[in-house]
Design a protein around this motif. Structure first.
Motif, PDB file in Angstrom:
ATOM      1  N   LEU A 129       0.789  -1.237   0.000  1.00 31.21           N
ATOM      2  CA  LEU A 129       0.000   0.000   0.000  1.00 31.21           C
ATOM      3  C   LEU A 129       0.820   1.284   0.000  1.00 31.21           C
ATOM      4  O   LEU A 129       0.380   2.295  -0.543  1.00 31.21           O
ATOM      5  CB  LEU A 129      -0.929   0.006   1.225  1.00 31.21           C
ATOM      6  CG  LEU A 129      -1.949  -1.136   1.317  1.00 31.21           C
ATOM      7  CD1 LEU A 129      -2.763  -1.007   2.590  1.00 31.21           C
ATOM      8  CD2 LEU A 129      -2.862  -1.136   0.092  1.00 31.21           C
ATOM      9  N   ILE A 130       2.008   1.248   0.631  1.00 29.04           N
ATOM     10  CA  ILE A 130       2.743   2.505   0.840  1.00 29.04           C
ATOM     11  C   ILE A 130       3.988   2.622  -0.019  1.00 29.04           C
ATOM     12  O   ILE A 130       4.194   3.643  -0.685  1.00 29.04           O
ATOM     13  CB  ILE A 130       3.113   2.656   2.335  1.00 29.04           C
ATOM     14  CG1 ILE A 130       1.836   2.666   3.193  1.00 29.04           C
ATOM     15  CG2 ILE A 130       3.907   3.939   2.566  1.00 29.04           C
ATOM     16  CD1 ILE A 130       2.090   2.667   4.679  1.00 29.04           C
ATOM     17  N   GLN A 131       4.842   1.574  -0.040  1.00 30.20           N
ATOM     18  CA  GLN A 131       6.115   1.723  -0.746  1.00 30.20           C
ATOM     19  C   GLN A 131       5.970   1.971  -2.247  1.00 30.20           C
ATOM     20  O   GLN A 131       6.823   2.649  -2.827  1.00 30.20           O
ATOM     21  CB  GLN A 131       7.060   0.547  -0.449  1.00 30.20           C
ATOM     22  CG  GLN A 131       6.668  -0.816  -0.956  1.00 30.20           C
ATOM     23  CD  GLN A 131       7.152  -1.089  -2.365  1.00 30.20           C
ATOM     24  OE1 GLN A 131       8.005  -0.369  -2.880  1.00 30.20           O
ATOM     25  NE2 GLN A 131       6.596  -2.100  -2.993  1.00 30.20           N
ATOM     26  N   PRO A 132       4.885   1.506  -2.932  1.00 31.80           N
ATOM     27  CA  PRO A 132       4.740   1.894  -4.346  1.00 31.80           C
ATOM     28  C   PRO A 132       4.600   3.397  -4.539  1.00 31.80           C
ATOM     29  O   PRO A 132       4.998   3.934  -5.585  1.00 31.80           O
ATOM     30  CB  PRO A 132       3.462   1.156  -4.776  1.00 31.80           C
ATOM     31  CG  PRO A 132       3.365  -0.006  -3.846  1.00 31.80           C
ATOM     32  CD  PRO A 132       3.877   0.504  -2.541  1.00 31.80           C
ATOM     33  N   LEU A 133       4.048   4.083  -3.545  1.00 29.36           N
ATOM     34  CA  LEU A 133       3.928   5.551  -3.637  1.00 29.36           C
ATOM     35  C   LEU A 133       5.310   6.196  -3.608  1.00 29.36           C
ATOM     36  O   LEU A 133       5.581   7.140  -4.355  1.00 29.36           O
ATOM     37  CB  LEU A 133       3.070   6.077  -2.484  1.00 29.36           C
ATOM     38  CG  LEU A 133       1.666   5.491  -2.366  1.00 29.36           C
ATOM     39  CD1 LEU A 133       0.941   6.069  -1.146  1.00 29.36           C
ATOM     40  CD2 LEU A 133       0.864   5.778  -3.646  1.00 29.36           C
ATOM     41  N   TRP A 134       6.181   5.680  -2.742  1.00 29.81           N
ATOM     42  CA  TRP A 134       7.561   6.178  -2.715  1.00 29.81           C
ATOM     43  C   TRP A 134       8.270   5.884  -4.045  1.00 29.81           C
ATOM     44  O   TRP A 134       9.038   6.720  -4.541  1.00 29.81           O
ATOM     45  CB  TRP A 134       8.341   5.517  -1.581  1.00 29.81           C
ATOM     46  CG  TRP A 134       7.935   5.881  -0.192  1.00 29.81           C
ATOM     47  CD1 TRP A 134       7.460   5.041   0.770  1.00 29.81           C
ATOM     48  CD2 TRP A 134       7.983   7.174   0.424  1.00 29.81           C
ATOM     49  NE1 TRP A 134       7.211   5.724   1.940  1.00 29.81           N
ATOM     50  CE2 TRP A 134       7.524   7.031   1.757  1.00 29.81           C
ATOM     51  CE3 TRP A 134       8.369   8.433  -0.037  1.00 29.81           C
ATOM     52  CZ2 TRP A 134       7.452   8.108   2.636  1.00 29.81           C
ATOM     53  CZ3 TRP A 134       8.286   9.510   0.846  1.00 29.81           C
ATOM     54  CH2 TRP A 134       7.830   9.341   2.153  1.00 29.81           C
ATOM     55  N   ALA A 135       8.019   4.708  -4.615  1.00 30.65           N
ATOM     56  CA  ALA A 135       8.659   4.342  -5.881  1.00 30.65           C
ATOM     57  C   ALA A 135       8.233   5.269  -7.007  1.00 30.65           C
ATOM     58  O   ALA A 135       9.056   5.709  -7.824  1.00 30.65           O
ATOM     59  CB  ALA A 135       8.321   2.894  -6.239  1.00 30.65           C
ATOM     60  N   ARG A 136       6.929   5.567  -7.089  1.00 35.43           N
ATOM     61  CA  ARG A 136       6.454   6.482  -8.131  1.00 35.43           C
ATOM     62  C   ARG A 136       7.040   7.882  -7.937  1.00 35.43           C
ATOM     63  O   ARG A 136       7.421   8.543  -8.903  1.00 35.43           O
ATOM     64  CB  ARG A 136       4.927   6.528  -8.135  1.00 35.43           C
ATOM     65  CG  ARG A 136       4.297   5.306  -8.814  1.00 35.43           C
ATOM     66  CD  ARG A 136       2.843   5.545  -9.138  1.00 35.43           C
ATOM     67  NE  ARG A 136       2.008   5.532  -7.941  1.00 35.43           N
ATOM     68  CZ  ARG A 136       1.465   4.445  -7.430  1.00 35.43           C
ATOM     69  NH1 ARG A 136       1.684   3.258  -8.010  1.00 35.43           N
ATOM     70  NH2 ARG A 136       0.715   4.506  -6.353  1.00 35.43           N
ATOM     71  N   LEU A 137       7.111   8.328  -6.680  1.00 31.40           N
ATOM     72  CA  LEU A 137       7.723   9.632  -6.404  1.00 31.40           C
ATOM     73  C   LEU A 137       9.181   9.641  -6.844  1.00 31.40           C
ATOM     74  O   LEU A 137       9.668  10.617  -7.441  1.00 31.40           O
ATOM     75  CB  LEU A 137       7.615   9.950  -4.908  1.00 31.40           C
ATOM     76  CG  LEU A 137       8.310  11.231  -4.435  1.00 31.40           C
ATOM     77  CD1 LEU A 137       7.696  12.452  -5.111  1.00 31.40           C
ATOM     78  CD2 LEU A 137       8.237  11.357  -2.911  1.00 31.40           C
ATOM     79  N   SER A 138       9.885   8.536  -6.566  1.00 31.27           N
ATOM     80  CA  SER A 138      11.296   8.424  -6.937  1.00 31.27           C
ATOM     81  C   SER A 138      11.484   8.527  -8.449  1.00 31.27           C
ATOM     82  O   SER A 138      12.343   9.266  -8.938  1.00 31.27           O
ATOM     83  CB  SER A 138      11.860   7.096  -6.420  1.00 31.27           C
ATOM     84  OG  SER A 138      13.186   6.905  -6.843  1.00 31.27           O
ATOM     85  N   ASP A 139      10.678   7.778  -9.222  1.00 38.04           N
ATOM     86  CA  ASP A 139      10.813   7.784 -10.682  1.00 38.04           C
ATOM     87  C   ASP A 139      10.365   9.105 -11.292  1.00 38.04           C
ATOM     88  O   ASP A 139      11.015   9.656 -12.187  1.00 38.04           O
ATOM     89  CB  ASP A 139      10.005   6.635 -11.291  1.00 38.04           C
ATOM     90  CG  ASP A 139      10.731   5.299 -11.190  1.00 38.04           C
ATOM     91  OD1 ASP A 139      11.968   5.307 -10.996  1.00 38.04           O
ATOM     92  OD2 ASP A 139      10.072   4.253 -11.299  1.00 38.04           O
TER      93      ASP A 139
END
Length: 390
Positions: A55-65
C-alpha cells in the motif's frame, strides 16, 4: 568518478542496508515471543511490513521515478525509518506494537526496492557486477546477525537502538552514492525504436508475470520459515544466540552462489533457475520442520539455492526488462508481490496454522503447499509457450 570508485560506494550502500536489515528482522519474532505475544499476534505484527509494501512503498517508488531525484527520496525515507525505529521503546502492548510497526514500516519497507533500483542501474552504468556488490551485503548481514545474536541474549532491549544506529549509517553512505544516469539519458537509451508502452505499463514482456509468480510462491514458503524461525527455536529450548548463528550460516551460504550468479543466469536463464529454486524451497521447509539442529543447519545452508538465486534472478531480470524511467516502479512491483502479498499470507496464515497444528506440522503443511503451487506455475508456464521461446 572512476568505475572502481563508484563500485566501492555502491558496495558500501549494499553492506549498510543489509546490516540494518540484520539488526531488525531475524530477531523480531523472538523479541515478540519474549514480550508475551501469541503466534497469531506475531503473525499479524509481521504482516504489517508486507502490507506496507503493497500500500505505501509503491507511492515512494512512483515519487522516486517521477521526480528523478531518486537519491534524495531514498535518503529522506531512510531518515524517516531511523527516527521511527525508536518508537518501539514506547510500546508495551499488542495495540501499541501494532501502531508503532505501521509507522516504522511505512518508511523501512521502501528501502530495499529503492536501494536495489538505484544500485543495479548505477552498477550497470559504471560496468560493475551487481552480484559482487550484493555479496558485500551478504557478508555484512552474516557478520551482524552473528554478533548481535549473542549481544541481544544479554541486552535484549538494545535491539532498536542498534536498528536506529545502523539505519543512520545507511543515510551517511547513501549521501556518497555516485551520480546515476540522468532522466534525459534514460530516455535516449530507451528510444532506440523500442515501444515504451502506456503510462501504466512497466515491463517490456509479459514473461515478467511468470518471474513474479515464482517470486510469490517461493517467498510464501521462505516468509513462513523465516518469520517463525525465532519462535520455533525458542520453543525447542534454545536461545537467541542460535537464531543468530543460523541466520549467519544462511547468509554465508549465499557467497558461493553470488560468485557464479551472473554465469549461471547467462548459461541457464532466469526462469529455469527460478523453477529449480522454488522446488528446492519445499525441501528446505521440510528440513526446518523436523526441528533437529543438523536439519536446521542444512536448511539454512540451502539459503543460497532457495533465496539468493530467486532474489538475484528477479531483480536483474526486472532491471533488464523494465521500460525506461521505471526502474524504481519495477523493483517496487517485485516487492509488492514478494515482500507484500506473499509475506502477508505467510505471516498471517502461518500464525493461525501454527496455533492450530503446532509449528512442526505447520512447516510440513507449508512445504506441501509450496510444492503444489510451484508445480502449477511450471505447468502453466510450459503451456503458455514461453518455454519453447526461451
Amino acid at each position: 568518478m572512476t568505475e572502481a570508485g563508484a563500485g566501492r560506494r555502491l558496495l558500501m550502500v549494499n553492506i549498510a542496508y543489509w546490516v540494518a536489515a540484520g539488526t531488525y528482522g531475524p530477531f523480531l519474532s523472538a523479541y515478540y515471543t519474549a514480550r508475551g505475544m501469541t503466534a497469531a499476534q506475531i503473525g499479524m505484527l509481521l504482516s504489517i511490513s508486507p502490507i506496507a509494501s503493497i500500500l505505501i512503498q509503491p507511492l515512494w517508488a512512483r515519487l522516486s521515478d517521477r521526480s528523478g531525484k531518486r537519491k534524495l527520496v531514498l535518503m529522506f525515507i531512510t531518515l524517516g525509518a531511523a527516527g521511527t525505529s525508536l518508537l518501539y521503546y514506547c510500546a508495551e502492548s499488542f495495540p501499541m506494537y501494532f501502531a508503532v510497526t505501521v509507522i516504522f514500516t511505512a518508511f523501512f519497507s521502501a528501502l530495499l526496492p529503492l536501494c536495489d533500483a538505484l544500485v543495479i542501474e548505477t552498477a550497470g552504468q559504471y560496468h560493475r557486477d551487481f552480484a559482487k556488490i550484493r555479496m558485500g551485503g551478504t557478508l555484512g548481514y552474516a557478520f551482524v546477525v552473528f554478533i548481535i545474536g549473542f549481544y541481544l541474549e544479554k541486552v535484549p532491549m538494545a535491539q532498536f537502538a542498534l536498528v536506529c544506529a545502523a539505519i543512520l549509517l545507511l543515510v551517511v553512505v547513501e549521501s556518497r552514492l555516485p551520480p546515476p544516469r540522468s532522466r534525459a539519458e534514460e530516455r535516449a537509451v530507451g528510444s532506440g525504436g523500442a515501444k515504451t508502452g502506456g503510462k501504466r505499463q512497466i515491463f517490456r514482456s509479459k514473461e515478467a508475470v511468470f518471474v513474479l509468480a515464482f517470486a510469490f510462491v517461493s517467498q510464501m514458503g521462505l516468509g513462513f520459515s523465516g518469520a517463525f524461525m525465532g519462535r520455533y527455536v525458542v520453543m525447542l529450548g534454545y536461545s537467541q544466540s542460535l537464531v543468530g548463528v543460523l541466520s549467519c550460516i544462511s547468509a554465508l551460504s549465499e557467497v558461493p552462489i553470488l560468485l557464479m550468479a551472473s554465469r549461471l543466469v547467462w548459461r541457464f536463464g532466469e526462469i529455469p533457475i527460478l523453477m529449480a529454486s522454488s522446488l528446492l524451497m519445499t525441501v528446505r521447509i521440510f528440513l526446518t520442520g523436523l526441528g533437529y539442529i543438523p536439519t536446521l543447519v542444512v536448511a539454512q545452508l540451502m539459503q543460497s539455492v532457495t533465496y539468493m538465486t530467486v532474489y538475484f534472478c528477479c531483480t536483474t531480470y526486472i532491471s533488464k526488462n523494465v521500460l525506461p524511467g521505471k526502474q524504481s516502479q519495477g523493483q517496487s512491483l517485485l516487492a509488492m508481490v514478494q515482500v507484500g502479498f506473499a509475506s502477508v499470507i505467510a505471516n498471517v496464515g502461518g500464525g493461525f496454522v501454527s496455533d492450530m497444528l503446532g509449528i512442526p506440522r505447520a512447516y510440513m503443511a507449508v512445504a506441501l503447499m509450496t510444492l503444489v503451487l510451484t508445480t502449477a506455475v511450471i505447468l502453466i508456464y510450459r503451456h503458455s509457450g514461453w518455454g519453447e521461446k526461451r
